[in-house]
Design a protein around this motif. Structure first.
Motif, mmCIF file in Angstrom:
data_model
loop_
_atom_site.group_PDB
_atom_site.id
_atom_site.type_symbol
_atom_site.label_atom_id
_atom_site.label_comp_id
_atom_site.label_asym_id
_atom_site.label_seq_id
_atom_site.Cartn_x
_atom_site.Cartn_y
_atom_site.Cartn_z
ATOM 1 N N TYR A 149 42.486 -20.203 -2.839
ATOM 2 C CA TYR A 149 43.474 -19.131 -2.930
ATOM 3 C C TYR A 149 43.318 -18.207 -1.732
ATOM 4 C CZ TYR A 149 46.532 -15.559 -4.755
ATOM 5 O OH TYR A 149 47.562 -14.686 -4.916
ATOM 6 N N TRP A 153 48.023 -20.510 -3.188
ATOM 7 C CA TRP A 153 47.096 -21.640 -3.365
ATOM 8 C C TRP A 153 47.367 -22.724 -2.341
ATOM 9 C CZ3 TRP A 153 43.079 -21.367 -6.657
ATOM 10 C CH2 TRP A 153 43.122 -20.391 -7.663
ATOM 11 N N THR A 180 47.611 -22.803 -12.116
ATOM 12 C CA THR A 180 47.839 -21.922 -10.953
ATOM 13 C C THR A 180 49.320 -21.776 -10.614
ATOM 14 O OG1 THR A 180 47.683 -23.745 -9.387
ATOM 15 C CG2 THR A 180 45.627 -22.601 -9.920
#
Ligand code: PLP
Length: 393
Positions: A149, A153, A180
């Motif tokens: 990150y 990401w 995510t």
């Protein structure tokens, strides 16, 4: 008596015990982990769904090993007009589609297709925890590669390359990833395809959340890949919010000879089980057609909850939210004063809020919490308020 692949730890974990105790106390719990869309107060077109299951042809048994042709044509239609990462094909050939009773089953068939016992599949971390069980059951080893990150990401190709061994058979991507929400970027998809083609590895792309992109641009799909052998997976559980119908699919693409050989072999595996039921296959065109209204409702919920979350976190000194590109979840960064399991237990016991600790999804560090954005707005608002009060008293 039992095969060692089933030597799982069966005792309940500390968080589950804390939840049981809290529920027994009769106090109200705000659950920010909801992942079952049929339980989130959405308005399903009940009559249309039930009518689709009442096709008189469901009384006959005429199995096809890849799944009924008309159901596969409906899946091909779902991809029409979408943009791929590579390749010029604008449509999917129904003969390259195989139906399964869920993506879990599709994964198992692909693992059996490409792996000898002890071979390795590379999986992203953080990601979805079910892979470990699927791998155990297929006698496959999972090797994690990190997502990093840093302003969003990203796939860490240096670590991914270092993790490869002569036993690596496939690289798995979840697009967008759970939890995510990050999509594979075009440059990453190209690098991945080069790497996999050069090392005779396959790409396995889980696209169950593909339609839940936060931006205006529709997401690209792995279904039309031509560089490396690619298996794109999706299904009704997220696309049409009908997990109980148990229908998913695999689309095989890649270099022609390789893709054709993969389909022929997968077809034998599928023919061995013939698992998708006839009524659900016959209803698939209708279920896919219904996705637009259902996805719109859920996307509205996700947007509303994100805005509730951002409103609550604006003044917070301790809690922040990571970028959200898509999917159903938000990741919160919290002070890592203990393990995130300690934190999740404390949140249940002291604040009456249930969130997933990051380690549940293989986050490499403590201090991450995962909240579901499909929770009803009222429960979400109160749950986040309690989170905020816990961290910023
Ligand atoms: C990334 C991902 N893939 C697959 C699934 C499960 O899909 P299915 O119901 O088709 O087995 C889930 C369920 O949450 C998921 O998060």
């Amino acid at each position: 008596m039992f095969a060692s692949r089933t030597n799982w730890r069966l005792e309940t974990n500390r968080l589950t015990r804390a939840l049981d105790a809290y529920r027994k106390s009769g106090k109200e719990l705000f659950d920010l982990t909801a992942s079952n869309p049929t339980d989130c107060g959405l308005a399903y077109p009940r009559e249309e769904i039930l009518a689709a299951l009442a096709n008189p042809r469901a009384l006959e048994y005429r199995p096809e090993s890849k799944g009924l042709r008309e159901a596969r044509e409906a899946v091909a239609e779902y991809y029409r007009g979408r943009q791929g990462f590579s390749g010029t094909a604008a449509e999917v050939d129904p003969e390259r589609i195989l139906l399964a009773s869920g993506t879990s089953e599709a994964y198992s068939h692909i693992f059996r297709l490409v792996c000898e016992p002890g071979d390795e599949i590379l999986v992203p971390a953080p990601s979805y925890p079910l892979f470990e069980f699927l791998a155990d059951l297929a006698d496959v080893r999972l090797i994690s590669y990190p997502l990093l990150y840093d302003h969003g990401w990203q796939m860490d190709f240096t670590s991914l390359r270092e993790a490869l061994t002569p036993r690596s058979r496939a690289v798995l991507v979840v697009h967008p990833n759970n939890p995510t929400g990050s999509f594979v970027k075009p440059a990453e998809a190209a690098e991945l395809a080069e790497m996999c083609a050069a090392r005779e590895m396959a790409i396995v792309a889980d696209e169950v959340f593909l339609d839940y992109a936060a931006g205006a641009e529709p997401a690209r799909t792995f279904a039309f890949h031509d560089r490396a052998l690619t298996f794109a997976l999706s299904g009704l559980s997220k696309i049409s919010l009908l997990p109980q119908m148990k229908l998913a699919w695999t689309i095989v693409s890649g270099p022609e000879t390789l893709a054709r050989a993969a389909v022929d072999r997968l077809e034998i595996i599928a023919d061995t089980y013939l698992s998708p039921s006839t009524p659900v296959q016959l209803a698939l065109p209708k279920f896919l057609a219904l996705r637009h209204g259902l996805q719109a409702q859920l996307q509205q919920r996700i947007t509303a909850n994100l805005s509730i979350l951002d409103g609550m976190l604006r003044e917070s000194k301790c809690l922040s939210r990571l970028d959200h590109e898509g999917g159903w979840y938000a990741i919160l960064r919290a002070p890592a004063t203990g393990t995130d399991e300690d934190l999740a237990v404390a949140l249940v016991e002291r604040a009456g809020v249930f969130v997933h600790p990051g380690h549940f999804f293989n986050f490499s560090r403590d201090g991450f919490l995962v909240v579901s954005l499909i929770t009803s707005e009222i429960e979400f608002q109160e749950g986040v308020k309690r989170l905020r009060r816990y961290f910023d008293p």
